[in-house]
Design an enzyme around this catalytic site. Sequence first.
Site, PDB file in Angstrom:
ATOM      1  N   LYS A 231      -0.162  -9.985   6.911  1.00  0.00           N
ATOM      2  CA  LYS A 231       0.029  -8.702   7.535  1.00  0.00           C
ATOM      3  C   LYS A 231      -1.322  -8.715   7.885  1.00  0.00           C
ATOM      4  CE  LYS A 231       0.701  -3.873   7.026  1.00  0.00           C
ATOM      5  NZ  LYS A 231       1.646  -3.144   5.665  1.00  0.00           N
TER       6      LYS A 231
ATOM      7  N   THR B  10       0.786  -1.027  -0.003  1.00  0.00           N
ATOM      8  CA  THR B  10       0.055   0.045   0.231  1.00  0.00           C
ATOM      9  C   THR B  10       0.729   1.073   0.169  1.00  0.00           C
ATOM     10  OG1 THR B  10      -1.879  -1.271   1.210  1.00  0.00           O
ATOM     11  CG2 THR B  10      -2.214   1.496   0.813  1.00  0.00           C
TER      12      THR B  10
ATOM     13  N   TYR C 133      -2.128 -10.653   3.505  1.00  0.00           N
ATOM     14  CA  TYR C 133      -3.475  -9.080   3.730  1.00  0.00           C
ATOM     15  C   TYR C 133      -4.219  -8.885   4.614  1.00  0.00           C
ATOM     16  CZ  TYR C 133      -1.588  -3.805   3.229  1.00  0.00           C
ATOM     17  OH  TYR C 133      -0.860  -2.667   3.466  1.00  0.00           O
TER      18      TYR C 133
END
Length: 313
Positions: free
Chosen positions: A170, A48, A140
Site C-alpha cells: 500500500k 492509520t 505499508y
Amino acid sequence: MKNALFGGVNAAVLTAMTPDLAPDLDRMAKHAKWLLANGCNGLGVLGTTGEANSFGLHERKQILEGLIARGVPASVMMPGTGCASLADTVELTIHAKEKGCRGVLLLPPFYYKAPSDDGLFAYFSEVAKRVGPGIALYLYNFPQQSAVPFSLDLIGRLLAAFPGVFRGVKDSSGDYANMKAMIDAFASQGFEVYTGSDEYLQKILAEGGAGCITAASNANSHWGAIVYAKRTGPEADAAQAMLAATRKAATSFPLIPNLREVIARSTGDDGYRNIRPPHLPLSKEQADKCWAAWEATGAIPLPGLAPAAQAAE
C-alpha cells in the site's frame, strides 16, 4: 492485475469506540458490513485511519476477533500488524493468520529513524521466518507518517529472498511516480500495488495496479466500485471525479475526525465521533464546514445511509 488477493476497493476502516474510548465492536462491525455492501471488496482494519497505534496489543486482537465473531469474514480483512517491536509484529501477524486472514499490512519499524536497507531487510526477514507460510505480507509505504520509506532495491531483495510471501504494497506516499515505478519493476512477479490516494485509482488500474486501500473509502466506496468495475468510459470518469472531489473534502480538515463526522451525520449516530487522544473531534465550526465540503461534492447523502435530514431528527 489478475489474482490479486485484495484486488479492488478496500476501506481503511475507522475503529468505532465507546464513550470511554474502548473498542465498540458492534458499531464497527455494522460499519464494516455497510462498506462490504456498498462497494468495498476488502477491509483494511487497524491501519492509520483505524488508529491502530493508539491501541494495545490485546485490544488489537480483541478488535479482529470481535469483528469475526460479529460476521465480518476474516478473508476480506487485511489487518495492520506492523509495530515498532519485532515481537509484537510477529505476534499480531500470527494471530491474524490463525484467525483466517489472508494478508496483513506491515508498517516498517518506525521508531528509529533512517534505518538502512540492510536493517529493514533483516527486520522483515525475521518477520517472514517467524510467522511462517500461510499468510501474505503487504508492505505499508507511508513515509510522511513513519519516516521510513521502502526503496525499490529493498522490495526487490525481499521478493527474491521470500518468493510469494511479500505479496504487495500500500503506497500512501501520494507520489504516483513511486507507485508506477513499483508496478513497472514488480507487477510481472505478481506484486500487488495499491494506492492509498483515491485520486489515483483509475490511473493505477490502467497501469497494472491492484486497486486502492484508502481512508475516504469509508464514505466514497460506492464510486470506487464503479471505477473498479468500469475502468474507462463516461461512467468511470464521472466516478473517478467524485473520488477526487471527496478525497479533497476528506482532507479539508484532519482526516480521521473528518470521516468520523461524516459517518456520524450520515447515520445520525453520535458514537462515531468518539476518538482517542491525541486526535480530537472537530469543533462545531469545523464540523459544519466539513459537512458543507462533503455536500458540495454531491456525495451526500451517502448511498445506503440515512440522509442528513433524517439523521438530524
